[in-house]
Design a protein around this motif. Structure first.
Motif, PDB file in Angstrom:
ATOM      1  N   GLN A   1       0.802  -1.224   0.000  1.00  0.00           N
ATOM      2  CA  GLN A   1       0.000   0.000   0.000  1.00  0.00           C
ATOM      3  C   GLN A   1       0.837   1.277   0.000  1.00  0.00           C
ATOM      4  O   GLN A   1       0.405   2.292  -0.531  1.00  0.00           O
ATOM      5  CB  GLN A   1      -0.924   0.059   1.227  1.00  0.00           C
ATOM      6  N   GLN A   2       2.015   1.248   0.586  1.00  0.00           N
ATOM      7  CA  GLN A   2       2.847   2.449   0.661  1.00  0.00           C
ATOM      8  C   GLN A   2       3.524   2.796  -0.660  1.00  0.00           C
ATOM      9  O   GLN A   2       4.072   3.875  -0.807  1.00  0.00           O
ATOM     10  CB  GLN A   2       3.925   2.280   1.745  1.00  0.00           C
ATOM     11  N   GLY A   3       3.549   1.864  -1.602  1.00  0.00           N
ATOM     12  CA  GLY A   3       4.168   2.134  -2.896  1.00  0.00           C
ATOM     13  C   GLY A   3       5.034   0.979  -3.365  1.00  0.00           C
ATOM     14  O   GLY A   3       4.974  -0.130  -2.836  1.00  0.00           O
ATOM     15  N   THR A   4       5.874   1.258  -4.348  1.00  0.00           N
ATOM     16  CA  THR A   4       6.804   0.279  -4.892  1.00  0.00           C
ATOM     17  C   THR A   4       8.216   0.748  -4.593  1.00  0.00           C
ATOM     18  O   THR A   4       8.567   1.896  -4.871  1.00  0.00           O
ATOM     19  CB  THR A   4       6.596   0.136  -6.415  1.00  0.00           C
ATOM     20  N   PHE A   5       9.024  -0.147  -4.028  1.00  0.00           N
ATOM     21  CA  PHE A   5      10.366   0.199  -3.577  1.00  0.00           C
ATOM     22  C   PHE A   5      11.369  -0.755  -4.219  1.00  0.00           C
ATOM     23  O   PHE A   5      11.159  -1.971  -4.228  1.00  0.00           O
ATOM     24  CB  PHE A   5      10.449   0.090  -2.049  1.00  0.00           C
ATOM     25  N   PRO A   6      12.479  -0.216  -4.763  1.00  0.00           N
ATOM     26  CA  PRO A   6      13.463  -1.079  -5.424  1.00  0.00           C
ATOM     27  C   PRO A   6      14.276  -1.897  -4.414  1.00  0.00           C
ATOM     28  O   PRO A   6      14.647  -1.403  -3.355  1.00  0.00           O
ATOM     29  CB  PRO A   6      14.366  -0.077  -6.160  1.00  0.00           C
ATOM     30  N   VAL A   7      14.524  -3.151  -4.765  1.00  0.00           N
ATOM     31  CA  VAL A   7      15.431  -3.993  -3.984  1.00  0.00           C
ATOM     32  C   VAL A   7      16.823  -3.710  -4.531  1.00  0.00           C
ATOM     33  O   VAL A   7      17.117  -3.997  -5.690  1.00  0.00           O
ATOM     34  CB  VAL A   7      15.059  -5.486  -4.109  1.00  0.00           C
TER      35      VAL A   7
ATOM     36  N   VAL B   1      16.700  -2.260   0.663  1.00  0.00           N
ATOM     37  CA  VAL B   1      15.636  -1.644  -0.128  1.00  0.00           C
ATOM     38  C   VAL B   1      15.853  -0.135  -0.168  1.00  0.00           C
ATOM     39  O   VAL B   1      16.306   0.464   0.810  1.00  0.00           O
ATOM     40  CB  VAL B   1      14.253  -1.973   0.499  1.00  0.00           C
ATOM     41  N   GLY B   2      15.533   0.508  -1.286  1.00  0.00           N
ATOM     42  CA  GLY B   2      15.577   1.964  -1.409  1.00  0.00           C
ATOM     43  C   GLY B   2      14.259   2.552  -0.926  1.00  0.00           C
ATOM     44  O   GLY B   2      13.229   2.373  -1.570  1.00  0.00           O
ATOM     45  N   ILE B   3      14.291   3.217   0.235  1.00  0.00           N
ATOM     46  CA  ILE B   3      13.088   3.791   0.838  1.00  0.00           C
ATOM     47  C   ILE B   3      13.288   5.301   0.952  1.00  0.00           C
ATOM     48  O   ILE B   3      14.336   5.743   1.420  1.00  0.00           O
ATOM     49  CB  ILE B   3      12.823   3.194   2.239  1.00  0.00           C
ATOM     50  N   PRO B   4      12.301   6.113   0.558  1.00  0.00           N
ATOM     51  CA  PRO B   4      12.461   7.566   0.672  1.00  0.00           C
ATOM     52  C   PRO B   4      12.553   8.024   2.130  1.00  0.00           C
ATOM     53  O   PRO B   4      11.841   7.504   2.993  1.00  0.00           O
ATOM     54  CB  PRO B   4      11.195   8.134   0.031  1.00  0.00           C
ATOM     55  N   CYS B   5      13.421   9.003   2.367  1.00  0.00           N
ATOM     56  CA  CYS B   5      13.522   9.641   3.681  1.00  0.00           C
ATOM     57  C   CYS B   5      12.164  10.268   4.008  1.00  0.00           C
ATOM     58  O   CYS B   5      11.524  10.870   3.145  1.00  0.00           O
ATOM     59  CB  CYS B   5      14.615  10.711   3.648  1.00  0.00           C
ATOM     60  N   ASP B   6      11.740  10.129   5.256  1.00  0.00           N
ATOM     61  CA  ASP B   6      10.437  10.671   5.656  1.00  0.00           C
ATOM     62  C   ASP B   6      10.399  12.195   5.646  1.00  0.00           C
ATOM     63  O   ASP B   6       9.312  12.776   5.665  1.00  0.00           O
ATOM     64  CB  ASP B   6      10.063  10.172   7.060  1.00  0.00           C
TER      65      ASP B   6
ATOM     66  N   CYS C   1      12.947  14.443   3.624  1.00  0.00           N
ATOM     67  CA  CYS C   1      13.392  15.099   2.387  1.00  0.00           C
ATOM     68  C   CYS C   1      13.104  14.282   1.126  1.00  0.00           C
ATOM     69  O   CYS C   1      13.348  14.755   0.015  1.00  0.00           O
ATOM     70  CB  CYS C   1      14.874  15.418   2.466  1.00  0.00           C
ATOM     71  N   LEU C   2      12.626  13.058   1.291  1.00  0.00           N
ATOM     72  CA  LEU C   2      12.251  12.173   0.193  1.00  0.00           C
ATOM     73  C   LEU C   2      13.422  11.631  -0.625  1.00  0.00           C
ATOM     74  O   LEU C   2      13.212  10.989  -1.652  1.00  0.00           O
ATOM     75  CB  LEU C   2      11.220  12.839  -0.733  1.00  0.00           C
ATOM     76  N   GLU C   3      14.662  11.857  -0.187  1.00  0.00           N
ATOM     77  CA  GLU C   3      15.816  11.259  -0.863  1.00  0.00           C
ATOM     78  C   GLU C   3      15.830   9.760  -0.566  1.00  0.00           C
ATOM     79  O   GLU C   3      15.500   9.328   0.533  1.00  0.00           O
ATOM     80  CB  GLU C   3      17.124  11.880  -0.347  1.00  0.00           C
ATOM     81  N   GLU C   4      16.239   8.952  -1.549  1.00  0.00           N
ATOM     82  CA  GLU C   4      16.273   7.500  -1.353  1.00  0.00           C
ATOM     83  C   GLU C   4      17.351   7.122  -0.341  1.00  0.00           C
ATOM     84  O   GLU C   4      18.490   7.589  -0.426  1.00  0.00           O
ATOM     85  CB  GLU C   4      16.531   6.792  -2.678  1.00  0.00           C
ATOM     86  N   VAL C   5      16.977   6.270   0.605  1.00  0.00           N
ATOM     87  CA  VAL C   5      17.895   5.806   1.647  1.00  0.00           C
ATOM     88  C   VAL C   5      18.048   4.295   1.495  1.00  0.00           C
ATOM     89  O   VAL C   5      17.061   3.562   1.446  1.00  0.00           O
ATOM     90  CB  VAL C   5      17.338   6.132   3.063  1.00  0.00           C
TER      91      VAL C   5
ATOM     92  N   CYS D   1      17.367  10.032   6.194  1.00  0.00           N
ATOM     93  CA  CYS D   1      18.669   9.993   5.525  1.00  0.00           C
ATOM     94  C   CYS D   1      19.786  10.302   6.523  1.00  0.00           C
ATOM     95  O   CYS D   1      20.881   9.783   6.427  1.00  0.00           O
ATOM     96  CB  CYS D   1      18.700  10.950   4.347  1.00  0.00           C
ATOM     97  N   LYS D   2      19.483  11.151   7.501  1.00  0.00           N
ATOM     98  CA  LYS D   2      20.377  11.456   8.619  1.00  0.00           C
ATOM     99  C   LYS D   2      19.515  11.994   9.758  1.00  0.00           C
ATOM    100  O   LYS D   2      18.407  12.487   9.526  1.00  0.00           O
ATOM    101  CB  LYS D   2      21.469  12.444   8.221  1.00  0.00           C
TER     102      LYS D   2
END
Length: 175
Positions: free
Chosen positions: A30-36, A64-69, A71-75, A131-132
C-alpha cells in the motif's frame, strides 16, 4: 523460487538445508513500490518434526531503497529477517486457506520462498526512515531539499497567538 516439500514431508526426522536466491526486484504494497538494491541468499532449513508437521527456519537480508520521511531522498535501508514457522502438511488446500499464516506462500506441497520472504520483509519494514538524524526536510513552498542549503523563500511572520504552540512543536519537531 519454489521448493517441493513432498520428500521431506514423507520422511519423519528428515532435515534439508537450502540456500535460495530471493528473486524479487521490487517490494510493492500500500505504501508504494520500492526497489530492492541488494539481497543475500535466504538460508532455509526445513525439518520434518513428525506427524507430517514441517518446521521452517530461515534468515536473510534485503536492502531496499526507501524515501527519507523528511526530504524524500532514497535511503539504502537494510532489512534483516529471521523466521521460524510450523507447517501442518495434513491440512488440505481448503483448510490451509482458512489458516491465513500459510495460505499465501504454501500451495499443496509447493513452498514459494519469494512470497515467504516478502511477508517477512513487510513485517520487518521500518516505521520511519531518515537519511540522517538532523535531516531538514523540504521547503513547504518550493520543494527544495533544505539539506542542500536555504531555498530563499520569504518566511511569513508568525501569529503571536501561536507562539506557545510553536515552542512545543520546535522542541519535538518530527517533520
Amino acid at each position: 523460487m519454489q521448493i517441493h516439500l513432498s520428500d521431506i514431508s514423507s520422511s519423519e526426522g528428515k532435515s534439508q538445508h537450502y540456500s535460495v536466491a530471493f528473486e524479487m526486484d521490487t517490494i510493492t504494497f500500500q505504501q508504494g513500490t520500492f526497489p530492492v538494491l541488494a539481497k543475500e541468499p535466504v538460508e532455509l532449513t526445513i525439518t520434518n518434526t513428525g506427524d507430517r508437521v514441517l518446521e521452517l527456519e530461515g534468515s536473510g537480508l534485503v536492502t531496499v531503497g526507501i524515501p527519507c520521511d523528511r526530504c524524500l531522498e532514497e535511503v539504502r535501508t537494510r532489512i534483516p529477517f529471521e523466521f521460524k514457522r510450523k507447517l501442518d502438511m495434513k491440512l488440505t488446500d481448503e483448510e490451509r486457506v482458512n489458516d491465513l499464516d500459510e495460505s499465501s506462500y504454501l500451495t499443496g506441497y509447493d513452498l514459494d520462498v519469494d512470497r515467504l520472504v516478502y511477508l517477512e520483509v513487510l513485517m520487518s519494514w521500518p516505521l520511519k526512515v531518515l537519511c540522517k538524524e538532523d535531516c531538514k526536510g523540504i521547503c513547504s513552498r518550493c520543494g527544495k531539499n533544505l539539506n542542500d542549503g536555504p531555498c530563499g523563500c520569504v518566511e511569513e511572520p508568525k501569529d503571536p497567538r501561536m507562539a506557545a504552540i510553536s515552542d512545543i512543536f520546535s522542541k519535538f519537531k518530527e517533520v
